[in-house]
Motif scaffolding. Sequence first.
Motif, PDB file in Angstrom:
ATOM      1  N   ILE A   1       2.292  -7.489  -0.640  1.00  9.68           N
ATOM      2  CA  ILE A   1       1.145  -7.819   0.381  1.00  9.68           C
ATOM      3  C   ILE A   1       0.516  -6.309   0.706  1.00  9.68           C
ATOM      4  O   ILE A   1       1.083  -5.012   0.664  1.00  9.68           O
ATOM      5  N   ASP A   2      -0.786  -6.562   0.839  1.00  9.50           N
ATOM      6  CA  ASP A   2      -1.468  -5.371   1.056  1.00  9.50           C
ATOM      7  C   ASP A   2      -1.833  -4.623   2.302  1.00  9.50           C
ATOM      8  O   ASP A   2      -2.465  -4.971   2.966  1.00  9.50           O
ATOM      9  N   LEU A   3      -0.422  -4.210   2.359  1.00 10.17           N
ATOM     10  CA  LEU A   3      -0.296  -3.563   3.934  1.00 10.17           C
ATOM     11  C   LEU A   3       0.631  -2.327   3.769  1.00 10.17           C
ATOM     12  O   LEU A   3       1.632  -2.469   2.838  1.00 10.17           O
TER      13      LEU A   3
ATOM     14  N   GLY B   1      -1.482  -0.708   8.284  1.00  8.24           N
ATOM     15  CA  GLY B   1       0.016  -0.684   7.957  1.00  8.24           C
ATOM     16  C   GLY B   1       0.750  -0.456   9.461  1.00  8.24           C
ATOM     17  O   GLY B   1       0.523  -0.639  10.600  1.00  8.24           O
TER      18      GLY B   1
ATOM     19  N   ARG C   1       0.938  -1.163   0.164  1.00  8.68           N
ATOM     20  CA  ARG C   1       0.099   0.089   0.023  1.00  8.68           C
ATOM     21  C   ARG C   1       0.762   1.124   0.041  1.00  8.68           C
ATOM     22  O   ARG C   1       1.856   1.433   0.875  1.00  8.68           O
TER      23      ARG C   1
ATOM     24  N   ALA D   1      -1.837  -8.199   7.331  1.00  6.98           N
ATOM     25  CA  ALA D   1      -2.754  -7.853   6.471  1.00  6.98           C
ATOM     26  C   ALA D   1      -4.174  -8.631   6.411  1.00  6.98           C
ATOM     27  O   ALA D   1      -5.062  -8.229   6.343  1.00  6.98           O
TER      28      ALA D   1
END
Length: 159
Positions: A105-107, A89, A29, A83
């Motif tokens: 990774i969606d973080l 985050g 992200r 995540a």
Amino acid sequence: MTTISTPDLCDEHPDVRVLEPVFRNYGGRAAFGGPVVTIKCYEDNSLVKSQAAEPGNGRVMVVDGGGSRRRALLGDMIAAKAAENGWAGLVIWGSVRDVDVLAGIDLGVQAIGAIPVKTEKRGLGDLEVPLEFCGVTVSPGDWIYADNNGVIVADRCLV
């Protein structure tokens, strides 16, 4: 969450606190923000791991690792768990590892550097205490916002 732009937030809210520009984005992200959970630890990521296993509910872990560049406080497995559990985050005054995996990774992950060496798990550290680093105090209950322009702290939700 609304799109975050730290320059816009700084323009709209001149009372925000801005961390010194030493952080780099390592996560999937580019921009993230949320209410703060603070962790103070030095070369021991036991609390980071245990918090990542808890529901994040859009919160951000702010980790004062003493600025250490000798041990990574976050790697791919803990990041994936964070995540999966809904953390927005982490902002780490310290180092990370597995950077190529972290990028997917969606973080949100902001840290001061990368190193391949993991920490020892000794169970040391403090949770939900005021932190002071990079010229700013970050306290439990604050809100943090980060993007590729920087990291800012506010005493309330800004978006």
